[in-house]
Design a protein around this motif. Sequence first.
Motif, PDB file in Angstrom:
ATOM      1  N   UNK A 127     -68.658   5.301 -33.386  1.00  0.00           N
ATOM      2  CA  UNK A 127     -69.845   4.450 -33.521  1.00  0.00           C
ATOM      3  C   UNK A 127     -71.064   5.294 -33.859  1.00  0.00           C
ATOM      4  N   UNK A 128     -71.155   6.452 -33.219  1.00  0.00           N
ATOM      5  CA  UNK A 128     -72.280   7.342 -33.462  1.00  0.00           C
ATOM      6  C   UNK A 128     -72.296   7.888 -34.884  1.00  0.00           C
ATOM      7  N   UNK A 129     -71.129   7.894 -35.541  1.00  0.00           N
ATOM      8  CA  UNK A 129     -71.041   8.390 -36.920  1.00  0.00           C
ATOM      9  C   UNK A 129     -71.170   7.257 -37.931  1.00  0.00           C
ATOM     10  N   UNK A 130     -71.462   6.059 -37.413  1.00  0.00           N
ATOM     11  CA  UNK A 130     -71.688   4.935 -38.318  1.00  0.00           C
ATOM     12  C   UNK A 130     -70.456   4.090 -38.602  1.00  0.00           C
ATOM     13  N   UNK A 131     -69.305   4.450 -38.031  1.00  0.00           N
ATOM     14  CA  UNK A 131     -68.082   3.676 -38.280  1.00  0.00           C
ATOM     15  C   UNK A 131     -68.168   2.327 -37.583  1.00  0.00           C
ATOM     16  N   UNK A 132     -67.379   1.377 -38.078  1.00  0.00           N
ATOM     17  CA  UNK A 132     -67.428   0.018 -37.535  1.00  0.00           C
ATOM     18  C   UNK A 132     -66.032  -0.439 -37.114  1.00  0.00           C
ATOM     19  N   UNK A 133     -65.757  -0.398 -35.808  1.00  0.00           N
ATOM     20  CA  UNK A 133     -64.454  -0.889 -35.338  1.00  0.00           C
ATOM     21  C   UNK A 133     -64.337  -2.383 -35.638  1.00  0.00           C
ATOM     22  N   UNK A 134     -63.262  -2.764 -36.319  1.00  0.00           N
ATOM     23  CA  UNK A 134     -63.097  -4.185 -36.651  1.00  0.00           C
ATOM     24  C   UNK A 134     -62.109  -4.872 -35.736  1.00  0.00           C
ATOM     25  N   UNK A 135     -61.367  -4.108 -34.944  1.00  0.00           N
ATOM     26  CA  UNK A 135     -60.444  -4.768 -34.034  1.00  0.00           C
ATOM     27  C   UNK A 135     -59.434  -3.794 -33.459  1.00  0.00           C
ATOM     28  N   UNK A 136     -58.561  -4.372 -32.651  1.00  0.00           N
ATOM     29  CA  UNK A 136     -57.580  -3.584 -31.917  1.00  0.00           C
ATOM     30  C   UNK A 136     -56.206  -3.799 -32.533  1.00  0.00           C
ATOM     31  N   UNK A 137     -55.495  -2.700 -32.732  1.00  0.00           N
ATOM     32  CA  UNK A 137     -54.212  -2.786 -33.423  1.00  0.00           C
ATOM     33  C   UNK A 137     -53.048  -2.806 -32.444  1.00  0.00           C
ATOM     34  N   UNK A 138     -51.997  -3.462 -32.888  1.00  0.00           N
ATOM     35  CA  UNK A 138     -50.798  -3.649 -32.064  1.00  0.00           C
ATOM     36  C   UNK A 138     -50.119  -2.310 -31.796  1.00  0.00           C
ATOM     37  N   UNK A 139     -49.368  -2.276 -30.718  1.00  0.00           N
ATOM     38  CA  UNK A 139     -48.724  -1.019 -30.309  1.00  0.00           C
ATOM     39  C   UNK A 139     -47.542  -1.330 -29.411  1.00  0.00           C
ATOM     40  N   UNK A 140     -46.637  -0.376 -29.315  1.00  0.00           N
ATOM     41  CA  UNK A 140     -45.599  -0.521 -28.299  1.00  0.00           C
ATOM     42  C   UNK A 140     -46.282  -0.582 -26.948  1.00  0.00           C
ATOM     43  N   UNK A 141     -45.724  -1.379 -26.044  1.00  0.00           N
ATOM     44  CA  UNK A 141     -46.354  -1.591 -24.748  1.00  0.00           C
ATOM     45  C   UNK A 141     -46.630  -0.249 -24.060  1.00  0.00           C
ATOM     46  N   UNK A 142     -47.895  -0.020 -23.725  1.00  0.00           N
ATOM     47  CA  UNK A 142     -48.332   1.235 -23.103  1.00  0.00           C
ATOM     48  C   UNK A 142     -47.867   2.459 -23.887  1.00  0.00           C
ATOM     49  N   UNK A 143     -47.702   2.270 -25.203  1.00  0.00           N
ATOM     50  CA  UNK A 143     -47.335   3.361 -26.125  1.00  0.00           C
ATOM     51  C   UNK A 143     -45.907   3.857 -25.913  1.00  0.00           C
ATOM     52  N   UNK A 144     -45.099   3.028 -25.252  1.00  0.00           N
ATOM     53  CA  UNK A 144     -43.719   3.430 -24.988  1.00  0.00           C
ATOM     54  C   UNK A 144     -42.792   2.795 -26.012  1.00  0.00           C
ATOM     55  N   UNK A 145     -42.582   3.537 -27.096  1.00  0.00           N
ATOM     56  CA  UNK A 145     -41.694   3.031 -28.123  1.00  0.00           C
ATOM     57  C   UNK A 145     -41.962   3.749 -29.426  1.00  0.00           C
ATOM     58  N   UNK A 178     -41.384   1.988 -32.549  1.00  0.00           N
ATOM     59  CA  UNK A 178     -41.223   0.983 -33.601  1.00  0.00           C
ATOM     60  C   UNK A 178     -42.233  -0.158 -33.511  1.00  0.00           C
ATOM     61  N   UNK A 179     -43.091  -0.142 -32.504  1.00  0.00           N
ATOM     62  CA  UNK A 179     -44.036  -1.232 -32.254  1.00  0.00           C
ATOM     63  C   UNK A 179     -43.313  -2.560 -32.028  1.00  0.00           C
ATOM     64  N   UNK A 180     -42.112  -2.446 -31.496  1.00  0.00           N
ATOM     65  CA  UNK A 180     -41.370  -3.673 -31.160  1.00  0.00           C
ATOM     66  C   UNK A 180     -41.423  -4.007 -29.672  1.00  0.00           C
ATOM     67  N   UNK A 181     -41.921  -3.083 -28.836  1.00  0.00           N
ATOM     68  CA  UNK A 181     -41.953  -3.404 -27.402  1.00  0.00           C
ATOM     69  C   UNK A 181     -43.261  -4.081 -27.006  1.00  0.00           C
ATOM     70  N   UNK A 182     -44.137  -4.336 -27.966  1.00  0.00           N
ATOM     71  CA  UNK A 182     -45.384  -5.032 -27.664  1.00  0.00           C
ATOM     72  C   UNK A 182     -45.110  -6.432 -27.132  1.00  0.00           C
ATOM     73  N   UNK A 183     -45.902  -6.821 -26.136  1.00  0.00           N
ATOM     74  CA  UNK A 183     -45.792  -8.185 -25.618  1.00  0.00           C
ATOM     75  C   UNK A 183     -46.298  -9.194 -26.646  1.00  0.00           C
ATOM     76  N   UNK A 184     -46.977  -8.704 -27.677  1.00  0.00           N
ATOM     77  CA  UNK A 184     -47.570  -9.598 -28.669  1.00  0.00           C
ATOM     78  C   UNK A 184     -46.764  -9.612 -29.961  1.00  0.00           C
ATOM     79  N   UNK A 185     -45.486  -9.265 -29.850  1.00  0.00           N
ATOM     80  CA  UNK A 185     -44.577  -9.337 -30.993  1.00  0.00           C
ATOM     81  C   UNK A 185     -44.611  -8.071 -31.823  1.00  0.00           C
TER      82      UNK A 185
END
Lengths: 471, 473
Positions: free
Chosen positions: B107-125, B127-134
């Motif tokens: 943020x201090x460098x002027x970047x603009x976060x547009x949102x949060x990206x999907x991930x394996x649940x607690x980063x355990x995986x 393939x990004x298939x263990x996410x509770x959000x599909x």
Amino acid sequence: MRDGWEMVIGLEVHTELLTASKLFCGCANAFGAEPNTQVCPVCLGLPGSLPVLNERAVELAVAIGLALHCTVAPSTFHRKNYFYPDMPKDFQISQYDLPINAGGYLDLSDGTRVTIERAHLEEDTGKSTHLGGTGRLHDAERSLVDYNRAGVPLVEIVSGPDIRSPEQARRYAAELRAVLVATGASDGRMEEGSMRVDANVSVRRPGEPLGTRCEIKNLNSLRSLQRAVAYEADRQVALLEDGGRVRQETRHWDDGLGQTSTMRVKEEAEDYRYFREPDLTELVPSEAMVARVRAALGPMPAERRAALTALLGDAEATGDVLDTVIQGGLDAFVRAAIEEGIDAGLALARAANELGDAQGAGRLDVPAFVEVLARESAGRLSATQAKTVLGDLARAGGTADDAIAARGFVPMSSEALGAVVATVIGEHPGEWSRYVAGEDKLAQFFIGHVMKATHGQANGQAVVAELETRR
Amino acid sequence: MNALEIAADVRAGELSAVAAVDDALEAIARRNEELNVFVHVDREGARARAAEIDERVARGEDPGPLAGVPVGLKDNLCQTGVPTTCGSRILAGWRPPYSATAVERLLGAGAIPVGKTNMDEFAMGSSTETSAYGPTRNPVAPDRVPGGSSGGSAAAVAAAMVPVALGSDTGGSIRQPAALCGLVGIKPTYGLVSRYGLVAFASSLDQIGPLARTVAEAATCLEVIAGHDPRDSTSLPEPAPDLRGHLDDGVAGRRVGLIRELVEGADPEVVAATRAAADALSAAGARVIELSIPELRLGLSAYYLIAPAEASSNLARYDGVRYGLRVDADDVTAMNVATRTAGFGAEVKRRIMLGTYALSAGYYDAYYGQALKVRTVMIEAFARAYEQVDTLLGATAPTEAFALGAKVADPMAMYLSDVFTIPTNLSGHAAISVPFGRGATGLPLGVQLLGPARSETRLVSAAAVLEAGREEA
């Protein structure tokens, strides 16, 4: 303690440190604020938060270690893992195999040396209030948690199993508290929970190996400690003499009932799965810091006790009164009074009994103390008046003159006193005859009645003088 | 559009940050339903921030090196007021009251976060298939996984929703999805980027890093987020390194070791790509030798004790008492159990149990204690290798992107996806994955450059050589 048995007691004392902020974050470390107002992401253990060690807490831990003759060494932090609602991360950051202080001792005034196995840094938990049931978690209807205390710095001081009686356990805790207060690391207030004592108690036949121990919790005063240890040792002896065996367990002291009861047994005990706290680096106190802390340490109670004993000579140096004076930090008062020529016995008694455990010196300063005792010694204040004034000064401060004037304590004229003495003699002709006939001990009888009549304003020695002129 | 071009244009007043953000939001709207990349889009927050950037430019201020650049944040990075779930039901609805240091620096460098990206649940995986959000789909081939656990961040860049995104790498979670999506991903030296505000998986292994299409973009982003942070006790004391200034250093005279253990067992195309990368470095003047570091074979086993052990402790706090999901029950313990049973997915539960077991009395020495020794042995082995060479080269992942569902039922097969990336996490060293070559079905592959602690400068210059070599190839 029944004949043929020996108690073996070790104490674990937790003391909160007098830092401005908590152990791993910048939140205020202060007692008594509105619940959950002294919290932040770190001490609430919010996801993503990380601990940063408070350097002042390290200095105070080192001060405690040095005061207890420990070796201060490079140390590490570990996580002690168990679930409890008042522990925000469901693990406590503590020290395990490498504590900051180890291998010290504390000498008691009775000549016993109690070893200090370790004195390590750790964080405090929050505070739970259980509503409904007995006020303990297992049968509560609702529980409220205040996380203001979560993350407050603690030092846990673990003694060796060197204590042999309930009285000695109390003596150790009292002396340790005095040391903690003297270092400036702790206020030593057991009633506010800033100093907490757990007792490990076992019994054995002298010369035999250590018996199975029980750990007693919820000891909120020195008196509770002494009572609980005595109760627990008796319980274990009775059990063993009946052919039973002691079960290793944690027991809860109920001060009202005056007994201990099972909290949890060893088989249910948690496996804490200690491992190195990966969010903190090794703690290596610098030699410069240790030297600075050592240089700043004032005299410890043992040193002050020796100094006062030397001043008193053998006669007055009696254990409990002296301990009370030293542990209450009152030796400066007594020394100043003695140096002003006041009787040592009087100075010790007034300091120990009027300013001891109950309230301490409060706002009373040394010159005022010396002045009150000087007036009492000169017969210008009665003993009762002197005690009253010391109490007033401890509460409100100020000069002796002002406090005495505020109470209206003026010395009785010899005419007024003579009149009272004459009246008392007239009321007790039989006793007076026996006194005149040589029964000297009846002087106390007349002093008592004169004191009563004057509401304690009369000076005892002056009364005796009045009696003698009439005898 | 490239992040550096966006920033240059925004700073010059030739492009509005609002327009850049709107482009990103449109791209997200076009493909998010299909690919499941973002679990939360902060439309209003991003637009407001973009408007601020534009106002600052209009006032003649310089908003910083990432002015107006839309970025994606892996959903284990805290941003004040923005939902952070770690891909788990147990954190559903939780909005952190604070921002991660890396996010603050963006943020201090002027970047603009547009949102949060999907991930394996607690980063355990992987393939990004263990996410509770599909599961997230790979934008390059939507029937394939994007890799993981930072698969959402990789997919966001690969689908051109954002030019750069932050991920976290505990055992390869930035580099492996970067490889599978054809991107550059950097796992910085442990401590280079503050972990404050990164929801912990395995604290001694976790590092935040960038994913981008080009080395220059990734390096710029890393420079912004790196550097000492007093809020992280394990943060390195030095300021951020100068990476942009070394992109064109080349590799002439550099000694590179092609590590046998970092290609063995990989698909033939992966082995070929790694050898081709070695050739490209040779052609640019590096002296490449083949090396064996047999200790690296122990990495996977040590990792699957150390990471779960730390996770079992880090994830204890999700107990239903203070935040996130609570499933009510008769007493506190029953509530804890019900909450955690409902809130955690199977892989997370598996690792909590594994880690709890590894730390338990009677098993600690045989498992966790032994794994720590292996970790030390591996660090020593790396140190010996770095006496011979400056940089190590290997494959990033043993295969190209695999089909969705292919390894879900076989945890061991899934774990093996990280066999080449894990050693760097255990050693705490730096590594970068660069796209190089193609797999059997034409999907992108990545190769990995490894260096000792704080070797990022050298790694980005070598990576830039491979990037150029790939373009020429």
